[in-house]
Design a protein around this motif. Structure first.
Motif, mmCIF file in Angstrom:
data_model
loop_
_atom_site.group_PDB
_atom_site.id
_atom_site.type_symbol
_atom_site.label_atom_id
_atom_site.label_comp_id
_atom_site.label_asym_id
_atom_site.label_seq_id
_atom_site.Cartn_x
_atom_site.Cartn_y
_atom_site.Cartn_z
ATOM 1 N N THR A 569 0.853 -1.201 0.000
ATOM 2 C CA THR A 569 0.000 0.000 0.000
ATOM 3 C C THR A 569 0.877 1.234 0.000
ATOM 4 O O THR A 569 1.969 1.248 0.557
ATOM 5 C CB THR A 569 -0.909 0.015 1.228
ATOM 6 N N VAL A 570 0.361 2.311 -0.641
ATOM 7 C CA VAL A 570 1.033 3.609 -0.671
ATOM 8 C C VAL A 570 0.039 4.637 -0.162
ATOM 9 O O VAL A 570 -1.028 4.843 -0.763
ATOM 10 C CB VAL A 570 1.501 3.965 -2.084
ATOM 11 N N ASP A 571 0.342 5.301 0.985
ATOM 12 C CA ASP A 571 -0.568 6.261 1.616
ATOM 13 C C ASP A 571 0.182 7.540 1.922
ATOM 14 O O ASP A 571 1.420 7.581 1.924
ATOM 15 C CB ASP A 571 -1.140 5.686 2.923
ATOM 16 N N ASN A 572 -0.627 8.596 2.233
ATOM 17 C CA ASN A 572 -0.051 9.836 2.738
ATOM 18 C C ASN A 572 0.330 9.641 4.201
ATOM 19 O O ASN A 572 -0.440 9.096 4.990
ATOM 20 C CB ASN A 572 -1.045 10.987 2.613
ATOM 21 N N ALA A 573 1.520 10.074 4.541
ATOM 22 C CA ALA A 573 1.978 9.954 5.928
ATOM 23 C C ALA A 573 1.383 11.070 6.775
ATOM 24 O O ALA A 573 1.032 12.142 6.272
ATOM 25 C CB ALA A 573 3.499 10.010 5.982
ATOM 26 N N ASP A 574 1.238 10.809 8.096
ATOM 27 C CA ASP A 574 0.754 11.856 9.016
ATOM 28 C C ASP A 574 1.750 13.006 9.025
ATOM 29 O O ASP A 574 2.950 12.796 9.249
ATOM 30 C CB ASP A 574 0.597 11.279 10.431
ATOM 31 N N GLY A 575 1.249 14.213 8.828
ATOM 32 C CA GLY A 575 2.118 15.382 8.819
ATOM 33 C C GLY A 575 2.792 15.617 7.483
ATOM 34 O O GLY A 575 3.696 16.455 7.378
ATOM 35 N N GLY A 576 2.377 14.887 6.423
ATOM 36 C CA GLY A 576 2.951 15.083 5.096
ATOM 37 C C GLY A 576 3.926 13.993 4.731
ATOM 38 O O GLY A 576 4.473 13.281 5.580
ATOM 39 N N GLY A 577 4.158 13.862 3.435
ATOM 40 C CA GLY A 577 5.066 12.834 2.968
ATOM 41 C C GLY A 577 4.327 11.590 2.521
ATOM 42 O O GLY A 577 3.097 11.589 2.346
ATOM 43 N N THR A 578 5.094 10.521 2.328
ATOM 44 C CA THR A 578 4.540 9.274 1.789
ATOM 45 C C THR A 578 4.953 8.111 2.671
ATOM 46 O O THR A 578 6.057 8.070 3.197
ATOM 47 C CB THR A 578 5.055 9.038 0.351
ATOM 48 N N ARG A 579 4.018 7.162 2.767
ATOM 49 C CA ARG A 579 4.304 5.943 3.536
ATOM 50 C C ARG A 579 4.020 4.741 2.644
ATOM 51 O O ARG A 579 2.913 4.565 2.148
ATOM 52 C CB ARG A 579 3.439 5.875 4.783
ATOM 53 N N ILE A 580 5.086 3.943 2.410
ATOM 54 C CA ILE A 580 4.945 2.704 1.636
ATOM 55 C C ILE A 580 5.021 1.552 2.619
ATOM 56 O O ILE A 580 6.001 1.409 3.365
ATOM 57 C CB ILE A 580 6.050 2.581 0.575
ATOM 58 N N SER A 581 3.974 0.708 2.618
ATOM 59 C CA SER A 581 3.932 -0.441 3.519
ATOM 60 C C SER A 581 3.826 -1.716 2.686
ATOM 61 O O SER A 581 2.913 -1.856 1.859
ATOM 62 C CB SER A 581 2.730 -0.332 4.470
ATOM 63 N N TRP A 582 4.788 -2.610 2.888
ATOM 64 C CA TRP A 582 4.844 -3.870 2.120
ATOM 65 C C TRP A 582 4.834 -5.020 3.118
ATOM 66 O O TRP A 582 5.665 -5.085 4.020
ATOM 67 C CB TRP A 582 6.129 -3.899 1.296
ATOM 68 N N THR A 583 3.853 -5.928 2.988
ATOM 69 C CA THR A 583 3.748 -7.052 3.919
ATOM 70 C C THR A 583 3.570 -8.344 3.144
ATOM 71 O O THR A 583 2.975 -8.360 2.058
ATOM 72 C CB THR A 583 2.554 -6.871 4.884
ATOM 73 N N ALA A 584 4.100 -9.408 3.723
ATOM 74 C CA ALA A 584 3.956 -10.744 3.130
ATOM 75 C C ALA A 584 4.041 -11.770 4.251
ATOM 76 O O ALA A 584 4.727 -11.550 5.254
ATOM 77 C CB ALA A 584 5.045 -10.997 2.097
ATOM 78 N N PRO A 585 3.335 -12.889 4.102
ATOM 79 C CA PRO A 585 3.395 -13.920 5.153
ATOM 80 C C PRO A 585 4.782 -14.549 5.216
ATOM 81 O O PRO A 585 5.470 -14.711 4.198
ATOM 82 C CB PRO A 585 2.326 -14.934 4.720
ATOM 83 N N LEU A 586 5.177 -14.924 6.432
ATOM 84 C CA LEU A 586 6.504 -15.507 6.613
ATOM 85 C C LEU A 586 6.603 -16.853 5.914
ATOM 86 O O LEU A 586 7.630 -17.186 5.332
ATOM 87 C CB LEU A 586 6.782 -15.667 8.117
ATOM 88 N N ASN A 587 5.532 -17.631 5.946
ATOM 89 C CA ASN A 587 5.514 -18.949 5.306
ATOM 90 C C ASN A 587 4.558 -18.891 4.121
ATOM 91 O O ASN A 587 3.371 -18.782 4.299
ATOM 92 C CB ASN A 587 5.063 -20.037 6.282
#
Length: 587
Positions: A569-587
């Motif tokens: 996911t790509v979202d706006n960060a709190d207070g400005g900027g960008t937040r990229i969050s990448w998640t995947a299961p360990l197994n």
């Protein structure tokens, strides 16, 4: 007293009486004739004695010349040259028998120049009259060799030859080869020539034996030097692959091969009886391509038979063509098991020659097999030393991890509790803010120490390598910028599979590259957390990603997340900027 024969007798007195009646002039003439005849006989005897002396001197010189060197090839050529000079003939040759004693493996000749040699073509291999001497190793002397029933004629452009003398050369009652002489000057070969050449052949056999022993001693020294070189390389290098290549190269050189390779079990932990496939781990000699990684079945292959039976093998051609698809073609081969002990075989070492070349001799098998065994022992000891070192390192890491958990972390917890107590008692906002930051720092330090404890328990191939690579990527991308970078890594990063680790590296590289190129940020925070999920969070305080910028990189992140069963996911960060969050299961 009578002198006579065939029933007649003459008295001595009558002979004397008859001589007295002979005129003095006749008696003088007869005496002179008899004296001249005796002088001629004495002269002939002296000439024969001189000839015998010259022959003996020549034979002695030839023997000394033959035995003056220890190089086998040079000794063979000296034997031929000495024989030619000794009996005064034009051509000479020495045919060396092959391992089976049925043909010629080597043909050393003198008297024919290189141009004539090229015009004649292939050298003799032991047919016709030469084959007769191989079958019946005894002297053969001919005035006209073409009249002999075994003569098969000469090839085109071969010089004419008539007189012939052949004598076997024996080494310890074993026929080493035959000495051939043709075209004696002034007529056919004589009985004396045959006797002299036989004597020379006897001396030649001793010289050949000495040269062989010297060559064997030198070969043993070369193999011992190669073994020492392998051991030294194992001590000096950390990469076993380099040592395997060295072993293959040394075998190729010392056996006179064109190719060499090593093959080990596909699963080295399996017992030898359960191994079904060998995999080539190192090769040398190929002009193009490689054998590395090629599989060789145990059943139905020469390599597999050498491995399973733990016995060296010599073959005219490898059963199972491991060179399929290459421009090279394999001929005679020698497969050597790598025996670290009587009941332990770790692989096979194979030397191969091109088709048409001389097969490997049985006499060379023992030295090559001994080298393979010594190399296997050296590799086994190096592996044992490496495992012992790993065990010692792991034991030390466990001790450090216990000290960190039982002492450092507990002390930090105590400091954190005291800071929280101090924060609760103060009423000054600035002091509360500073104490809050210190408490967060303590929590962050505790988290990092716990991650380090996970890493220490993770083994030598644990998360330390991946953590280091991620840190190098972050430093590589942000090192030349003015960005203030904060990096947090927590959890057992060592449990990530190679594929998931590769995804993590690519995600951090792509996300940071976007920040540096487009965000115009002053700070960036990278969080990597491993629990049931792998989470990578990259947050900056920049202007965000403009709509006009190509989003192919972000699409790549999403595709990687989908391949790993996760989301990006790509979202706006709190207070400005960008937040990229990448998640995947360990197994």
């Amino acid at each position: 007293m009578f002198l006579g024969g065939k029933g007649s007798a003459v008295s001595v007195e009558k002979v004397v009486e008859k001589a007295e009646k002979t005129p003095p002039s006749v008696r003088s003439t007869l005496s002179q004739l008899r004296l001249r005849e005796l002088l001629r006989e004495v002269q002939d005897s002296l000439e024969q004695m001189a000839d015998v002396r010259d022959h003996l001197d020549g034979l002695l010189e030839a023997m000394l010349a033959v035995s003056s060197g220890l190089e086998l090839d040079t000794t063979l050529r000296r034997i031929v040259q000495a024989a030619i000079e000794l009996v005064d003939c034009r051509y000479g040759a020495l045919g060396v028998l092959d391992a089976d004693g049925a043909g010629l493996a080597q043909f050393v000749y003198e008297g024919i120049d290189e141009q004539a040699r090229d015009e004649i073509g292939a050298l003799p291999t032991g047919h016709g009259l030469l084959g007769l001497l191989i079958e019946q190793p005894k002297p053969l002397r001919l005035d006209e060799l073409s009249h002999h029933p075994a003569s098969s004629g000469f090839p085109a452009n071969h010089p004419p030859m008539h007189s012939f003398l052949g004598v076997p050369v024996r080494v310890r009652d074993e026929v080493f080869g035959n000495l051939y002489l043709t075209e004696k000057t002034g007529g056919p070969f004589t009985d004396d020539d045959e006797v002299i050449v036989q004597a020379l052949a006897a001396a030649a056999g001793i010289a050949v034996e000495n040269a062989r022993l010297f060559e064997e001693a030198r070969q043993q020294q070369r193999w011992q030097e190669a073994t020492s070189e392998v051991r030294a390389e194992l001590l000096a290098t950390a990469d076993p692959g380099d040592v395997l290549s060295l072993i293959a190269h040394r075998v190729l050189t010392l056996t006179g091969s064109d190719y060499a390779f090593l093959a080990h079990p596909e699963d080295p932990e399996l017992p030898a009886g359960e191994v079904s496939t060998l995999v080539v781990s190192a090769c040398t000699g190929l002009r193009g391509g490689t054998l590395d990684g090629r599989a060789i079945p145990i059943d139905g292959s020469t390599c597999g038979a050498a491995y399973r039976e733990a016995t060296p093998k010599i073959a005219d051609r490898l059963v199972y063509d491991v060179s399929a698809g290459l421009d090279e073609e394999f001929g005679p081969a020698m497969a050597l098991p790598l025996r670290a002990s009587a009941d332990s075989v770790s692989g096979v070492l194979v030397a191969v020659r091109r088709p048409g070349r001389e097969p490997f001799r049985r006499s060379a098998l023992s030295l090559a097999a001994s080298f393979a065994d010594q190399a296997a022992i050296a590799l086994k000891r190096a592996e044992d030393q490496r495992r012992l070192y790993e065990f010692e390192v792991l034991e030390d890491r466990d001790r450090i991890a216990r000290d960190l958990h039982d002492q450092v972390v507990q002390r930090l917890f105590a400091h954190g509790l005291r800071l929280q107590s101090a924060k609760a008692r103060t009423r000054v906002p600035e002091v509360q803010r500073r104490l809050g930051e210190l408490i967060e720092d303590v929590q962050s330090i505790v988290s990092e120490i716990r991650t380090a404890v996970f890493d220490l328990h993770g083994g030598l191939q644990g998360s330390t390598g991946l953590r280091k690579r991620l840190g190098e990527i972050i430093a590589e991308i942000t090192g030349e910028t003015a960005l203030q970078t904060t990096v947090r890594m927590a959890g057992p990063i060592g449990v990530l599979s190679p594929g998931l680790g590769e995804h993590a590296e690519a995600v951090i590289r792509e996300a940071l590259s976007n920040v540096v190129r487009h965000a115009r940020a002053s700070t960036v925070t990278v969080n990597v957390y491993v629990g049931d999920m792998v989470t990578i969070d990259v947050t900056d305080d920049g202007v965000g990603i403009p709509e006009t910028v190509a989003r192919s990189g972000l699409h790549n992140l999403s595709r990687r997340a989908a391949d790993a069963g996760g989301v990006c996911t790509v979202d706006n960060a709190d207070g400005g900027g960008t937040r990229i969050s990448w998640t995947a299961p360990l197994n």
